[in-house]
Scaffold this motif. Structure first.
Motif, mmCIF file in Angstrom:
data_model
loop_
_atom_site.group_PDB
_atom_site.id
_atom_site.type_symbol
_atom_site.label_atom_id
_atom_site.label_comp_id
_atom_site.label_asym_id
_atom_site.label_seq_id
_atom_site.Cartn_x
_atom_site.Cartn_y
_atom_site.Cartn_z
ATOM 1 N N VAL A 183 0.853 -1.343 -0.082
ATOM 2 C CA VAL A 183 0.149 0.041 -0.055
ATOM 3 C C VAL A 183 0.847 1.398 -0.118
ATOM 4 O O VAL A 183 1.842 1.439 0.860
ATOM 5 C CB VAL A 183 -0.811 -0.026 1.327
ATOM 6 C CG1 VAL A 183 -1.543 1.125 1.476
ATOM 7 C CG2 VAL A 183 -1.789 -1.288 1.347
ATOM 8 N N GLU A 184 0.381 2.188 -0.858
ATOM 9 C CA GLU A 184 1.236 3.349 -0.935
ATOM 10 C C GLU A 184 0.267 4.600 -0.618
ATOM 11 O O GLU A 184 -0.746 4.771 -1.566
ATOM 12 C CB GLU A 184 2.015 3.742 -2.116
ATOM 13 C CG GLU A 184 2.695 5.066 -2.310
ATOM 14 C CD GLU A 184 3.454 4.997 -3.636
ATOM 15 O OE1 GLU A 184 4.276 3.998 -4.033
ATOM 16 O OE2 GLU A 184 3.153 5.803 -4.296
ATOM 17 N N ILE A 185 0.573 5.335 0.292
ATOM 18 C CA ILE A 185 -0.327 6.499 0.764
ATOM 19 C C ILE A 185 0.212 7.597 0.693
ATOM 20 O O ILE A 185 1.374 7.775 1.008
ATOM 21 C CB ILE A 185 -1.002 6.236 2.189
ATOM 22 C CG1 ILE A 185 -1.442 4.680 2.464
ATOM 23 C CG2 ILE A 185 -1.995 7.237 2.604
ATOM 24 C CD1 ILE A 185 -1.186 4.372 3.696
ATOM 25 N N GLY A 200 -1.045 -3.457 9.866
ATOM 26 C CA GLY A 200 -0.362 -3.080 8.754
ATOM 27 C C GLY A 200 1.258 -2.850 8.967
ATOM 28 O O GLY A 200 1.378 -2.647 10.378
ATOM 29 N N MET A 201 2.282 -3.073 8.373
ATOM 30 C CA MET A 201 3.493 -2.910 8.723
ATOM 31 C C MET A 201 4.444 -1.755 7.959
ATOM 32 O O MET A 201 4.276 -2.008 6.710
ATOM 33 C CB MET A 201 4.407 -4.317 8.489
ATOM 34 C CG MET A 201 4.208 -5.288 9.226
ATOM 35 S SD MET A 201 4.773 -5.592 10.939
ATOM 36 C CE MET A 201 6.376 -5.945 10.486
ATOM 37 N N ILE A 202 4.507 -0.754 8.782
ATOM 38 C CA ILE A 202 5.112 0.340 7.861
ATOM 39 C C ILE A 202 6.558 0.145 7.337
ATOM 40 O O ILE A 202 7.345 -0.342 8.017
ATOM 41 C CB ILE A 202 5.302 1.707 8.712
ATOM 42 C CG1 ILE A 202 4.029 2.051 9.255
ATOM 43 C CG2 ILE A 202 5.786 2.866 7.942
ATOM 44 C CD1 ILE A 202 2.982 2.545 8.322
ATOM 45 N N GLN A 203 6.605 0.148 5.849
ATOM 46 C CA GLN A 203 8.006 -0.104 5.274
ATOM 47 C C GLN A 203 8.849 1.040 5.324
ATOM 48 O O GLN A 203 10.017 0.951 5.520
ATOM 49 C CB GLN A 203 7.656 -0.556 3.816
ATOM 50 C CG GLN A 203 6.666 -1.791 3.773
ATOM 51 C CD GLN A 203 7.447 -3.042 4.459
ATOM 52 O OE1 GLN A 203 8.709 -3.405 4.280
ATOM 53 N NE2 GLN A 203 6.815 -3.804 5.598
ATOM 54 N N HIS A 256 2.813 -2.603 4.247
ATOM 55 C CA HIS A 256 2.202 -3.983 3.726
ATOM 56 C C HIS A 256 1.003 -4.198 4.894
ATOM 57 O O HIS A 256 1.212 -4.264 6.083
ATOM 58 C CB HIS A 256 3.177 -4.968 4.055
ATOM 59 C CG HIS A 256 4.341 -5.082 3.039
ATOM 60 N ND1 HIS A 256 5.641 -5.776 3.061
ATOM 61 C CD2 HIS A 256 4.244 -4.218 2.078
ATOM 62 C CE1 HIS A 256 6.148 -5.540 2.000
ATOM 63 N NE2 HIS A 256 5.470 -4.484 1.209
ATOM 64 N N VAL A 257 -0.257 -4.423 4.119
ATOM 65 C CA VAL A 257 -1.120 -4.554 4.951
ATOM 66 C C VAL A 257 -2.209 -5.505 4.458
ATOM 67 O O VAL A 257 -2.085 -5.915 3.357
ATOM 68 C CB VAL A 257 -2.072 -3.000 4.947
ATOM 69 C CG1 VAL A 257 -3.158 -3.139 5.964
ATOM 70 C CG2 VAL A 257 -1.490 -1.797 5.043
#
Lengths: 105, 693
Positions: free
Chosen positions: B609-611, B630-633, B647-648
């Motif tokens: 996911v890209e926000i 989610g895991m923030i990359q 990654h969610v």
């Protein structure tokens, strides 16, 4: 005292990347003597394993590091006799700054 | 089609937030250029570019419409695009093929969320653009405040070329800072009459100040213009226009104009600015060819320049199906093509014969015999060309840089209300998905349901409505399902004997299979290690098939089992009672028994996911992602925005677009795509198993 109007001409240019950019404008008096310069700031620049946030070229084209780096948007420096008299976002603004400083001085 | 010289063609888009006045502005343009003899209004449902029934009923633009007009000896091809984020694909594909754009900003609200999203899209395709601050007649409209939002929200060098004279209901005209004159609109004649006038005295000082800013900024892109200025203290209008055009194309600054399209003021100077400052096809560096596989995206690649005499190259950017068949919209970048010619679809490597060709005017069409570099036309007769495909001459089979499509984020299941409509629904949905790359269609293997994936609820609602109106299919809509998978986590060897003696010939087969876990995306691998003919060679495929078939239905919750290896190591057979069927049955049972003992788990799809969010909402966005497992990359700063990558689990992303919009007041956007499968946590696995029981 009225602001003196100098005769401005192109100085050094950067031809890197196929696109010519003027790096400095030189302000001359009526006799043709260079008395003011407006110089484009460059950076970040890697030289000799060092990272310079902002540099300018002096009259002998030597890299001069600016510390601390000027605020964002101040991309041009106005010089008179080797002294920085102002900063501006655009070259015409820097030219006016130099001429105003000359008039005031 | 192109009798107009290339330098006198402009291919532009009109884009903005919903209700900022795109369609209204387009209507005025068509009226003033003589294309239409009356002005259509969005609220009356009679505009030229909003021709779909749903557009007229709802007063919104759903699909981009192409129209062509002539202004001062130039041809302008205009694409009017939708403002709603659900139809972002239309903006995306339009910006991809246009040479320039007019961004309309509302004079009351300034830059709104969809303007930001579209602006970043235009950044991606390096589209030169003009900004038109519209609706200055509205109560609360303020040119200067709207102008400030350009810098705050878009982080750009915005350069006014005009200033308003009066505001709200007193707005009467503009000051043209390039020629330093006022332009005043006369009442009546729907704004067609206007005259030049001296700059009003009360605005003279302000005009002088802004003119100096214009000179300072515009001349900085051209050394010769700077020298002209040093000589005389000013520059010729033509010099200034040349500089503004150069800065507009390079993106050094973004010219700002103003007016009120609805009250018919400011549109003609906007058209002049389109000619003066937006590029013709020959003013831009040409379209890049696509990167080779494995090649760095940033590598300098060959560009196709606009040249009617070069080998043909064009990009299919839009497909529509109507009662006359399929129309494929193509932007021609190089060469000339005539009806009946054959080209190569280099994306799919097959030939296409060009049937009839049309110049489109919204839903109306005019047949043409040839198209050349710089044109946009619609082709009939292309059999297997999809949006984003390149059509090229066989002599130079280039593949042009591909289009990036947004990932659909909302799924719904659809089923026809009557059994008789099943086939009609399938055909209809396939055609609609062929037109719209942001719409995906698939069949869920477990439930057999047809799943539609789209950009949002409105998007899917319109699709279901079109299915009904255009294909006569009424459909029921259900809830979506996450596509879970199963796998094993430790090796296990299972021996299974299938023996059936119930009179007549019996069934006998024994298999001994080693099940081993494999890496993610390892698939299913079979190996035969039987020695000495313990299982005769002719029965081995039956064992392989039996396990593969049974793997479609996992032992925990019935989801497909993936990423494991099975090795047939031993077995027994009977000369009379053994058969391929017996070994297949034995293999299936061996799988069912063996898998249970190999520590099976359920996997769930994890999305990349890209926000993109404004800085002031990044805390809320990150906190919310954490709550969604989610895991923030990483986080990257890009001008005034932050890009958060995470990654969610897909399960947690349903409804995310609505939550993100409310969390960030609609200013953030996101894309997501499948990344990998991961084990689901125990508590969620229990829920899934309970549901499937």
């Amino acid at each position: 005292m009225p602001t003196p109007r100098l005769h401005w001409m192109r100085g050094r240019r950067d031809e890197e990347g196929g696109e010519a950019r003027t790096l400095e404008w030189i302000g001359c008096d009526d006799a043709g003597a260079a008395i003011a310069r407006v110089v484009r700031l460059q950076g970040p620049l890697h030289t000799n394993w060092r990272l310079y946030q902002a540099v300018a070229l002096d009259t002998e084209a030597r890299v001069v590091q600016l510390r601390p780096p000027p605020p964002a948007g101040a991309d041009w420096l106005a010089y008179i006799g080797g002294q920085v008299v102002g900063r501006a976002a655009l070259p015409l603004q820097a030219v006016r700054t130099a001429e105003a400083a000359l008039g005031a001085g | 089609m192109s009798e107009t010289p290339l330098e006198k063609i402009r291919n532009i888009g009109i884009t903005a937030h919903i209700d900022a006045g795109k369609t209204t502005t387009t209507e005025r343009i068509l009226y003033y250029t003589g294309v239409s003899h009356k002005i259509g209004e969005v609220h009356d449902g009679n505009t030229t570019t909003d021709y779909m029934e749903q557009e007229r009923e709802r007063g919104i633009t759903i699909t981009s419409a192409a129209v062509t007009c002539e202004w001062k000896d130039h041809r302008i091809n205009i694409i009017d695009t939708p403002g709603h984020i659900d139809f972002n694909i239309e903006v995306n594909r339009s910006l991809r093929v246009l040479d320039g754009a007019v961004f309309i900003i509302e004079g009351v609200a300034g830059v709104q969320p969809q303007s930001e999203t579209n602006w970043r899209l235009a950044d991606r395709y390096n589209v030169p653009r003009l900004i038109f601050i519209n609706k200055l007649d509205r109560t609360g409209a303020d040119f200067y405040r709207a102008f400030d939002t350009l810098k705050e929200k878009l982080d750009i060098v915005a350069l006014p070329l005009q200033l308003p004279i009066g505001s709200e209901d007193q707005f009467v005209g503009i000051i043209d800072l390039v020629e330093m004159k006022a332009i005043i609109w006369e009442g009546g004649e729907l704004g067609a009459k206007y005259h030049d006038a001296p700059i009003p005295a009360d605005l003279a000082e302000k005009a002088k100040e802004y003119r100096q800013t214009l000179l300072d900024t515009a001349l900085s892109v051209d050394d010769a213009a700077m020298e002209e200025y040093f000589e005389s203290g000013d520059v010729a209008v033509e010099t200034l226009k040349r500089c503004i055009k150069a800065g507009t194309i390079s993106g050094a600054f973004r010219p700002v104009l103003c007016g009120t399209a609805f009250k018919n003021k400011g549109v003609q100077p906007l058209l002049d600015a389109v000619l003066d400052y937006l590029p013709s096809p020959v003013d831009i560096p040409g379209i890049k060819i696509a990167a080779e596989e494995g090649e760095d995206e940033h590598t300098e690649r060959r560009r196709i320049k606009a040249d009617p005499n070069a080998p043909f190259a064009g990009l299919a950017f839009k497909i529509i199906n109507d009662k006359y068949g399929t129309l494929t919209f193509v932007r021609v970048y190089a060469g000339t093509l005539r009806s009946g010619d054959t080209v190569l679809n280099t994306t799919r490597d097959h030939k296409e014969r060009i049937g009839r060709m049309f110049q489109m005017h919204a839903d109306k069409r005019a047949e043409i015999k040839e198209v050349s570099a710089g044109d946009i036309a619609a082709f009939v007769g292309l059999k297997d060309t999809m949006t984003g495909d390149t059509l090229a001459a066989a002599s130079d089979p280039v593949v042009l840089e591909r289009m990036a499509f947004p990932v659909p984020v909302i799924d719904i299941s659809v089923e026809p209300r009557t059994k008789e409509s099943v086939e009609k629904m399938t055909i209809g949905l396939q055609k609609l998905a062929g037109e719209d790359p942001s719409l995906r269609l698939r069949t869920d293997q477990e439930s057999g349901q047809t799943i539609l994936s789209g950009m949002g609820e409105l998007h899917l609602e319109i699709i279901i409505d079109r299915l009904k109106r255009e294909y006569g299919v009424e459909a029921n809509i259900g809830a979506p399902q996450v596509a879970y998978r199963e796998t094993i986590t430790r090796p296990h060897t299972e021996l299974y004997t299938h023996k059936k003696q119930s009179g007549g010939s019996g069934q006998y087969a024994e298999v001994k299979v080693v099940f081993e876990p494999m890496e993610r995306n390892g698939g299913i691998v079979f190996e035969n290690k039987v020695v000495g003919g313990a299982v005769p060679r002719e029965y081995i495929p039956a064992v392989e098939k039996g396990i593969r078939v049974q793997a479609e239905t996992g032992v925990l919750a019935g989801f497909p089992t993936v990423d494991f290896k099975y090795t047939l190591v031993d077995g027994k057979y009977h000369d009379v009672d053994s058969s391929a069927l017996a070994f297949e049955i034995a293999a299936k049972a061996c799988f069912r028994e063996g898998m249970k003992k190999a520590s099976p788990i359920i996997l769930e799809p994890i999305m990349d996911v890209e926000i993109t969010t404004p800085q002031d909402h990044v805390g809320d966005v990150v906190g919310d992602i954490n709550r969604r497992r989610g895991m923030i990359q990483n986080q990257e700063s890009s001008s005034s925005t932050i890009i958060v990558r995470a990654h969610v689990p897909l399960k947690e992303m349903f409804g995310y677009i609505s939550d993100l919009r409310s969390m960030t007041k609609g200013r953030a956007s996101f894309t997501m795509q499948f990344h990998h499968y991961d084990p689901v946590p125990r508590n969620i696995a229990d829920e899934i198993m309970a549901k499937s029981a």
